[in-house]
Write an enzyme that holds these catalytic residues in place. Structure first.
Site: not given
Length: 617
Positions: A276, A361, A430
């Site tokens: 995304p 994020c 990540h």
């Protein structure tokens, strides 16, 4: 894409660690040694322009004045709070209600007394901007262009007076088909959400049941008031009754939980997931990636509170194209009640295959609210969110996270067993911390450690994948990782999915790269509209994408292919003029590329690159 380099036979270089320094080796005949960096002032913010003017006007001896090439040291970082590139005045645009008026139709009239748009087709046709193409892609596709008189490719389907022509046979066939784009919010649902009339009782019950803080308080209070009873059987019955009362009027029987076998299954093993991507991971871009072989796609990060409010722009992020056969929605928030309600709503009202929770994020605004990476240290809240969302869904609930908040304090490996036990179906990691953002190389060894801790649920890894070689290195050295997630690699070269599946490097030509942008233009106009607003929206997102796309270094000019994510080339020329233009890091050249596809930019158009470094040419 005829020129390919097969890498499947020689894997010795893949297994060994890459010893290169980060400077990309370009063949000598393509290097431009006499390049002088110059500042492109149209790509600067007002503050930066004032800073430079101040330096130039300082009363200093000439030797101490800043040279043009030295100003790069004074223009670092991002252009924050960037304004939109273009905003058309409503009084110069035709009212959307009457723009698609057909010749044979009863005349349409706008009933909104406060409407500020133009209402005369003839007057609008006199001031309408020039068409960007002689053929309307949307008219050819479905037989009718919904933008009618305001279409910037309208010469094919408009009369001189601005009436819209319809190919009735083609349009009827199109209407009989299932919609190509799904998950568009309906007006009645939007009204229910805005008036707080949607039934979220199921989500509320599950959140209350899974809230460890309140349950522990209730349990402590009930034990303090409990009488001492010696009869074991009676005591057991009393304790059981106390357990039910400990959660108020809600009993376990009130909530029918789905067994794992009843939930929808996704085969995660050896799949390639398109990460995304905020701003650039829009529906037209995902269509491009699907055509090149992406297995799983996920929408852009959407804010759970705004989805619950029925915000049109937030629901636009969950739209799904028919080609996206495995599609998920990523949600972000900081409150268990809000996130669980959002999960229930999307599960019931949209066509999606999984819901992903954003715990990665790094943006300051999101982090300070306790969302994204900000939730990693809020274990109680995190437990309630994951348990509640996974219990309420009939589809898999997945998690996207980073290694932790600080570079020297990774915490993801400690959370892996908890995520597994709380009900997560897949975890995407990540390999960097929030502190690192996108600097330093991703730590795949740590992702492997997390995969071992989370066994048996699948773990996906993300970070620095730009070629088939990178994938082979992961498969050989990190066997517990089930799949990979590709973000920046897909933005730089969307054909990376094809390279991985065909196990080779593709030396794509500049013409083929330009054809990808042509296709993106068509998909963008279909998605955002073919009027001036749609054209400029398509241009804006195309420019955002080119800010990554220009980083691709053609295989044919590399001294030692493949290109690595951390390598930056010297200034070089391409094998033709178009390739040189597409390699430019100056956003003024990106605008030139957009004009080749979408016509001249309108007066007042001003695109600021995300990074100030792109103000140099």
């Amino acid at each position: 894409m005829n020129n390919t380099i097969d890498k499947s036979e020689n894997l010795s270089s893949v297994v060994n660690e890459d010893k290169r320094t980060g400077k990309c080796a370009i063949k000598l005949e393509f290097i431009v040694e006499d390049h002088v960096r110059q500042l492109s002032k149209e790509c600067l913010t007002i503050n930066d322009k004032e800073k430079i003017e101040k330096i130039n006007n300082e009363d200093e001896p000439p030797k101490k004045k800043m040279r043009e090439d030295d100003r790069r040291d004074k223009l670092k970082g991002q252009n924050k709070a960037r304004p939109p590139p273009f905003k058309a005045a409503k009084e110069n645009n035709l009212c959307p209600y009457i723009c698609d008026q057909g010749i044979d139709e009863i005349e349409k009239k706008c009933t909104n007394q406060k409407c500020t748009f133009m209402h005369s087709r003839i007057d609008y046709m006199k001031i309408k901007p020039n068409d960007i193409s002689e053929e309307c892609y949307i008219f050819n596709l479905i037989g009718k262009c919904q933008r009618g008189a305001s279409c910037r490719m309208g010469s094919q389907h408009l009369t001189n007076d601005g009436f819209n022509i319809i190919d009735k046979e083609k349009y009827e066939k199109y209407q009989q088909k299932s919609p190509t784009v799904r998950n568009q919010i309906k007006k009645d649902l939007q009204e229910k959400l805005r008036k707080y009339k949607y039934n979220f009782s199921k989500a509320e019950k599950i959140v209350k049941l899974n809230n460890p803080t309140k349950n522990n308080d209730n349990k402590k209070q009930s034990l303090e008031n409990e009488p001492i009873i010696k009869n074991t059987a009676l005591n057991s019955q009393l304790v059981d009754s106390k357990k039910e009362k400990a959660i108020g009027a809600i009993l376990d029987t009130d909530i029918i939980k789905l067994l794992p076998s009843e939930k929808k299954k996704i085969e995660w093993k050896n799949k390639i997931l398109l990460s995304p991507l905020t701003t650039v991971g829009n529906l037209p871009f995902r269509r491009i990636c699907k055509e090149y072989g992406a297995d799983i796609t996920c929408g852009e990060m959407s804010l759970a509170p705004r989805i619950l409010k029925g915000a049109q722009e937030e629901w636009a992020l969950i739209k799904r194209h028919e080609t996206e056969d495995i599609f998920g929605v990523q949600i972000c928030g900081n409150n268990p009640g809000v996130l669980t309600r959002c999960a229930q709503l999307l599960n019931q009202e949209s066509d999606i295959d999984f819901i992903d929770l954003n715990l990665g994020c790094p943006i300051d605004l999101i982090y300070k609210q306790g969302s994204g990476c900000g939730m990693l240290n809020r274990t109680n809240i995190l437990e309630t969110v994951v348990k509640s969302a996974s219990q309420i869904l009939t589809i898999p609930f997945t998690i996207k996270t980073r290694t932790g908040i600080y570079m020297d304090k990774p915490i993801a490996h400690n959370l892996m067993p908890k995520f597994r036990d709380w009900g997560a179906a897949m975890i995407n990691i990540h390999g960097r911390s929030r502190e690192q953002r996108y600097t330093k190389l991703a730590d795949w060894g740590y992702i492997e450690k997390c995969a071992q801790a989370a066994n048996p649920i699948p773990i996906y890894g993300a970070g620095d994948i730009l070629s088939f070689d990178d994938i082979m290195k992961i498969k050989i050295n990190y066997p517990n990782i089930s799949g990979v997630s590709i973000g920046r690699g897909a933005l730089i070269k969307p054909w990376i999915f094809q390279e991985i599946k065909e196990k080779k490097l593709i030396d794509i030509t500049s013409g083929e790269r330009f054809d990808i942008l042509k296709k993106y233009t068509k998909y963008g106009l279909e998605h955002w509209g073919s009027d001036t607003r749609g054209v400029e929206t398509t241009r804006r997102f195309m420019l955002e994408w080119i800010s990554f796309l220009h980083r691709y270094i053609p295989v044919g000019i590399l001294e030692h292919p493949p290109q690595r994510m951390n390598e930056r080339p010297p200034f070089y020329r391409g094998r033709d003029e178009l390739e040189t233009l597409m390699a430019s890091s100056n956003c003024a050249d990106w605008i030139k590329i957009s004009e080749m596809l979408l016509g001249k930019v309108p007066d007042g158009f001003h695109f600021l690159p995300k990074h100030k470094a792109n103000s140099w040419k």
